[in-house]
Write a protein that holds these residues in place. Structure first.
Motif, PDB file in Angstrom:
ATOM      1  N   GLU A  19      24.329  10.521  41.136  1.00 50.29           N
ATOM      2  CA  GLU A  19      24.096   9.652  42.283  1.00 50.29           C
ATOM      3  C   GLU A  19      25.297   9.631  43.227  1.00 50.29           C
ATOM      4  OE1 GLU A  19      23.155   4.976  43.246  1.00 50.29           O
ATOM      5  OE2 GLU A  19      22.619   5.785  41.296  1.00 50.29           O
ATOM      6  N   ALA A  20      26.494   9.585  42.683  1.00 48.98           N
ATOM      7  CA  ALA A  20      27.695   9.582  43.522  1.00 48.98           C
ATOM      8  C   ALA A  20      27.832  10.904  44.268  1.00 48.98           C
ATOM      9  CB  ALA A  20      28.927   9.327  42.666  1.00 48.98           C
ATOM     10  N   GLY A  21      27.522  11.997  43.608  1.00 51.23           N
ATOM     11  CA  GLY A  21      27.605  13.302  44.265  1.00 51.23           C
ATOM     12  C   GLY A  21      26.543  13.485  45.320  1.00 51.23           C
ATOM     13  N   ALA A  22      25.340  13.040  45.030  1.00 44.66           N
ATOM     14  CA  ALA A  22      24.237  13.203  45.971  1.00 44.66           C
ATOM     15  C   ALA A  22      24.402  12.301  47.186  1.00 44.66           C
ATOM     16  CB  ALA A  22      22.913  12.921  45.283  1.00 44.66           C
ATOM     17  N   SER A  23      24.932  11.110  46.986  1.00 43.87           N
ATOM     18  CA  SER A  23      25.080  10.197  48.117  1.00 43.87           C
ATOM     19  C   SER A  23      26.188  10.648  49.063  1.00 43.87           C
ATOM     20  CB  SER A  23      25.369   8.776  47.631  1.00 43.87           C
ATOM     21  OG  SER A  23      26.630   8.728  46.986  1.00 43.87           O
ATOM     22  N   GLY A  24      27.132  11.453  48.581  1.00 43.83           N
ATOM     23  CA  GLY A  24      28.211  11.930  49.431  1.00 43.83           C
ATOM     24  C   GLY A  24      27.913  13.250  50.107  1.00 43.83           C
ATOM     25  N   SER A  25      26.761  13.844  49.822  1.00 47.42           N
ATOM     26  CA  SER A  25      26.415  15.152  50.377  1.00 47.42           C
ATOM     27  C   SER A  25      25.290  15.011  51.392  1.00 47.42           C
ATOM     28  CB  SER A  25      25.959  16.074  49.244  1.00 47.42           C
ATOM     29  OG  SER A  25      25.477  17.280  49.767  1.00 47.42           O
ATOM     30  N   GLN A  26      25.498  15.596  52.565  1.00 43.45           N
ATOM     31  CA  GLN A  26      24.469  15.579  53.594  1.00 43.45           C
ATOM     32  C   GLN A  26      23.522  16.772  53.466  1.00 43.45           C
ATOM     33  OE1 GLN A  26      23.781  13.239  55.909  1.00 43.45           O
ATOM     34  NE2 GLN A  26      25.325  12.008  54.894  1.00 43.45           N
ATOM     35  N   GLY A  27      23.914  17.814  52.765  1.00 42.69           N
ATOM     36  CA  GLY A  27      23.077  18.994  52.620  1.00 42.69           C
ATOM     37  C   GLY A  27      23.162  19.898  53.842  1.00 42.69           C
ATOM     38  N   ASP A  28      22.616  21.067  53.710  1.00 41.93           N
ATOM     39  CA  ASP A  28      22.614  22.046  54.798  1.00 41.93           C
ATOM     40  C   ASP A  28      21.371  21.813  55.655  1.00 41.93           C
ATOM     41  OD1 ASP A  28      22.913  24.200  56.452  1.00 41.93           O
ATOM     42  OD2 ASP A  28      22.825  25.716  54.877  1.00 41.93           O
ATOM     43  N   PRO A  29      21.537  21.501  56.934  1.00 41.40           N
ATOM     44  CA  PRO A  29      20.371  21.228  57.777  1.00 41.40           C
ATOM     45  C   PRO A  29      19.411  22.409  57.892  1.00 41.40           C
ATOM     46  CG  PRO A  29      22.413  20.998  59.039  1.00 41.40           C
ATOM     47  CD  PRO A  29      22.781  21.338  57.638  1.00 41.40           C
ATOM     48  N   ARG A  30      19.912  23.633  57.742  1.00 38.92           N
ATOM     49  CA  ARG A  30      19.025  24.803  57.819  1.00 38.92           C
ATOM     50  C   ARG A  30      18.024  24.804  56.662  1.00 38.92           C
ATOM     51  NH1 ARG A  30      23.725  29.094  58.202  1.00 38.92           N
ATOM     52  NH2 ARG A  30      24.350  27.685  56.556  1.00 38.92           N
ATOM     53  N   VAL A  31      18.463  24.339  55.496  1.00 34.05           N
ATOM     54  CA  VAL A  31      17.560  24.265  54.349  1.00 34.05           C
ATOM     55  C   VAL A  31      16.486  23.219  54.609  1.00 34.05           C
ATOM     56  CG1 VAL A  31      17.402  23.714  51.893  1.00 34.05           C
ATOM     57  CG2 VAL A  31      19.313  25.069  52.736  1.00 34.05           C
ATOM     58  N   LEU A  32      16.880  22.079  55.159  1.00 37.92           N
ATOM     59  CA  LEU A  32      15.908  21.031  55.460  1.00 37.92           C
ATOM     60  C   LEU A  32      14.898  21.491  56.506  1.00 37.92           C
ATOM     61  CD1 LEU A  32      18.300  17.954  55.572  1.00 37.92           C
ATOM     62  CD2 LEU A  32      16.800  18.684  53.708  1.00 37.92           C
ATOM     63  N   ILE A  33      15.363  22.208  57.518  1.00 39.89           N
ATOM     64  CA  ILE A  33      14.451  22.714  58.551  1.00 39.89           C
ATOM     65  C   ILE A  33      13.505  23.758  57.960  1.00 39.89           C
ATOM     66  CG2 ILE A  33      14.359  24.081  60.677  1.00 39.89           C
ATOM     67  CD1 ILE A  33      16.880  22.540  61.577  1.00 39.89           C
ATOM     68  N   ALA A  34      14.026  24.635  57.110  1.00 39.21           N
ATOM     69  CA  ALA A  34      13.170  25.655  56.475  1.00 39.21           C
ATOM     70  C   ALA A  34      12.116  25.000  55.588  1.00 39.21           C
ATOM     71  CB  ALA A  34      14.023  26.628  55.663  1.00 39.21           C
ATOM     72  N   MET A  35      12.524  23.987  54.824  1.00 42.93           N
ATOM     73  CA  MET A  35      11.556  23.272  53.981  1.00 42.93           C
ATOM     74  C   MET A  35      10.508  22.576  54.837  1.00 42.93           C
ATOM     75  SD  MET A  35      13.966  21.653  51.008  1.00 42.93           S
ATOM     76  CE  MET A  35      12.732  20.471  50.566  1.00 42.93           C
ATOM     77  N   ASN A  36      10.933  22.003  55.961  1.00 42.10           N
ATOM     78  CA  ASN A  36       9.999  21.337  56.866  1.00 42.10           C
ATOM     79  C   ASN A  36       8.989  22.336  57.420  1.00 42.10           C
ATOM     80  OD1 ASN A  36       8.722  19.555  58.570  1.00 42.10           O
ATOM     81  ND2 ASN A  36      10.523  19.041  59.757  1.00 42.10           N
ATOM     82  N   ILE A  37       9.448  23.517  57.791  1.00 42.20           N
ATOM     83  CA  ILE A  37       8.543  24.546  58.316  1.00 42.20           C
ATOM     84  C   ILE A  37       7.515  24.962  57.259  1.00 42.20           C
ATOM     85  CG2 ILE A  37       8.420  26.963  59.064  1.00 42.20           C
ATOM     86  CD1 ILE A  37      11.118  26.465  60.504  1.00 42.20           C
ATOM     87  N   VAL A  38       7.993  25.229  56.049  1.00 41.74           N
ATOM     88  CA  VAL A  38       7.099  25.680  54.977  1.00 41.74           C
ATOM     89  C   VAL A  38       6.080  24.604  54.623  1.00 41.74           C
ATOM     90  CG1 VAL A  38       7.017  26.335  52.537  1.00 41.74           C
ATOM     91  CG2 VAL A  38       8.739  27.343  54.041  1.00 41.74           C
ATOM     92  N   LEU A  39       6.547  23.373  54.434  1.00 37.99           N
ATOM     93  CA  LEU A  39       5.634  22.298  54.053  1.00 37.99           C
ATOM     94  C   LEU A  39       4.677  21.927  55.183  1.00 37.99           C
ATOM     95  CD1 LEU A  39       8.083  20.046  52.024  1.00 37.99           C
ATOM     96  CD2 LEU A  39       6.251  21.499  51.138  1.00 37.99           C
TER      97      LEU A  39
END
Length: 69
Positions: A7-27
């Motif tokens: 939880e501490a690691g996940a809350s401090g990470s914003q992630g790569d926006p390109r991955v989120l955009i790719a997932m959004n496109i696929v879904l």
């Protein structure tokens, strides 16, 4: 190694926006295919590439705007 936990690691990470955009496109595309197929079964719309692309673009834009808030 830190004992902060996932939880501490996940809350401090914003992630790569390109991955989120790719997932959004696929879904969004998958959901658009499903929706247009259902409308085709009901006779309300034809299952065409244009209809699927339009639905995917609308779903992508909607989820993108919602997640920016």
């Amino acid at each position: 190694m830190s004992d902060d936990g996932f939880e501490a690691g996940a809350s401090g990470s914003q992630g790569d926006p390109r991955v989120l955009i790719a997932m959004n496109i696929v879904l969004s595309t998958g959901f658009a295919v499903t929706i247009v197929w259902g409308l085709d079964v009901l006779g309300a719309a034809d299952l065409t590439l244009i209809n699927v692309a339009t639905g995917a673009i609308l779903l992508f834009a909607l989820t993108y705007v919602i997640t920016l808030q």
